[in-house]
Write an enzyme that holds these catalytic residues in place. Structure first.
Site, PDB file in Angstrom:
ATOM      1  CG  MET A 265      -1.999  -1.080   1.189  1.00  0.00           C
ATOM      2  SD  MET A 265      -2.951  -1.137   2.740  1.00  0.00           S
ATOM      3  CE  MET A 265      -3.748   0.490   2.704  1.00  0.00           C
ATOM      4  CD  GLN A 268      -1.277   2.202  -6.274  1.00  0.00           C
ATOM      5  OE1 GLN A 268      -0.532   1.458  -6.908  1.00  0.00           O
ATOM      6  NE2 GLN A 268      -2.047   3.100  -6.862  1.00  0.00           N
ATOM      7  CD  GLU A 269      -2.360   5.460  -0.859  1.00  0.00           C
ATOM      8  OE1 GLU A 269      -2.312   6.555  -1.462  1.00  0.00           O
ATOM      9  OE2 GLU A 269      -3.435   4.902  -0.588  1.00  0.00           O
ATOM     10  CB  SER A 270       4.106   7.836  -0.904  1.00  0.00           C
ATOM     11  OG  SER A 270       4.688   6.856  -0.055  1.00  0.00           O
ATOM     12  CE1 TYR A 385      -4.519   3.004  -3.085  1.00  0.00           C
ATOM     13  CE2 TYR A 385      -6.005   1.288  -2.286  1.00  0.00           C
ATOM     14  CZ  TYR A 385      -5.029   2.240  -2.047  1.00  0.00           C
ATOM     15  OH  TYR A 385      -4.542   2.418  -0.771  1.00  0.00           O
TER      16      TYR A 385
END
Length: 401
Positions: A265, A268-270, A385
């Protein structure tokens, strides 16, 4: 909820590893919850099973004593055995197109299809892992499994006198374009067994076939196939993860998550950048909005430990919101809720229920997102996502990068 039983000969490797170990594929190729099992059934086991079948089966074997069945080597149809035992036993070989299981996390393209078939039969699943196709197919032939999930060659299956059905039902391109093996197949002892015939109808039904193609899109293996993506992913894990790994592990324990899921996660986010900021104002390693951060008790969004904790706590809430979803699919619902909000996902579930469609199946929710993404951009975002995180997690655990 499906009960998935693993027969083991040893314990799984621990999930807690340093990144240097994570990036050694030879050490983790078959890192499954179920270690490889023997494919040779015992004679006493065969006799006991035959005796029980002779007592309860309704297929005209009731008149034969158990000993005569053993002597005559009469084979009871797999379908009768499955329905009597209320369990479909699968001999499977781990792979990116079949199934993947570790640390209580079970998923995979072939696995999800088998699970849907078992649901239709109204039975549970007993999944057995084998090191290679030949071992799995021999287990099927010896009666140690009801069917096999492999990518074995037609030649090998013919040599063992087994019958198989490609899960694509002839539409191999729907698999290859998503980086999946074109010959993922279900194999049976006989083409005349009702279990095989029902499987053929199941896979080749026009509606089911469309859903299979959409499921293949969710399990797309191409995300990390190009050199740039592979290099970037590996470099990020090598250079950045060691600084944050202890935080991921601790916050995962605090909120009962798989720590590597939180890593996926975060990537994926940053891309594991604690100082990341988006044009919309979300920031930090887990890219929390200001409102979400406050709700999760995060006072400093760029503090890695707090950010990971906020993301882990919010994911825990999402899992609780979808507690009625079977565990095998719950993580995908939770991630979709994390991305687009739980109410948006529940709205889709209501629409599926109104159509008489199982709303607790991720395959069905994903198919709805795919069918309606043109009219709602949030659907497309949620699809990418969840599938991206699945891909990153699978790569971390199986070390395909």
């Amino acid at each position: 909820m499906q009960r998935i039983t693993y027969r083991v000969k040893g314990s799984a490797q621990g999930a807690k590893r340093r990144i240097s170990h994570l990036l050694r594929p030879s050490k983790r190729l078959l890192n499954t919850k179920s270690n490889i099992v023997s494919s040779t059934p015992t004679a006493s086991g065969r006799f006991a099973r035959t005796k029980k079948l002779a007592q309860v089966s309704s297929i005209a074997l009731l008149s034969l004593p158990a000993q005569s069945l053993t002597t005559m080597n009469t084979k009871v149809p797999a379908y009768a055995n499955v329905m009597m035992e209320n369990t479909l036993t699968i001999a499977a070989v781990p792979g990116d197109s079949t199934y993947f299981a570790t640390d209580g996390f079970q998923h995979g393209f072939g696995f999800d299809l088998v699970r849907t078939y078992a649901d239709e039969l109204g039975v549970d699943i007993n999944l057995k892992a084998y090191a290679n196709e030949e071992a799995a197919l021999k287990a099927l032939r010896s009666g140690d499994a009801d069917m096999a999930l492999t990518t074995a060659s037609t030649k090998l299956k013919s040599q063992l006198n087994l019958s198989s059905i490609n899960v694509s039902c002839g539409y191999d391109s729907s698999l290859t374009k998503n980086g999946l093996h074109p010959k993922v197949s279900w194999t049976f002892s006989s083409p005349n067994d009702p279990l095989s015939k029902k499987a053929s109808y199941f896979l080749c039904d026009s509606i089911k076939l469309k859903n299979t193609q959409k499921l293949a899109a969710f399990y797309n293996q191409n995300l990390l196939k190009d050199a740039y993506s592979q290099d970037h992913f590996q470099k990020t894990l090598t250079e950045k993860l060691p600084d944050y790994q202890s935080s991921f592990e601790e916050q995962a324990r605090n909120y009962n998550h798989d720590w590597e899921l939180l890593v996926a996660m975060g990537y994926q986010e940053s891309h594991l950048d604690a100082n990341a900021v988006s044009p919309t104002g979300v920031r930090g390693l887990m890219m929390l909005t200001n409102n979400t951060a406050k709700a999760m008790g995060v006072s400093d969004r760029v503090d890695p430990y707090q950010s990971i904790g906020g993301g882990a706590r919010y994911l825990e809430q999402m899992k609780a919101d979808f507690a009625d979803v079977p565990k095998t699919d719950r993580v995908w619902f939770a991630l979709a809720g994390y991305n687009m909000g739980p109410n948006a996902v529940k709205s889709i579930q209501r629409k599926l229920r109104a159509q008489g469609i199982d709303d607790k199946s991720w395959a069905n929710v994903y198919a709805y997102l795919a069918d309606n993404k043109a009219s709602n951009s949030r659907y497309g975002q949620a699809m990418h996502y969840v599938s991206n995180i699945r891909s990153y997690l699978e790569s971390i655990k199986t070390q395909t990068v």
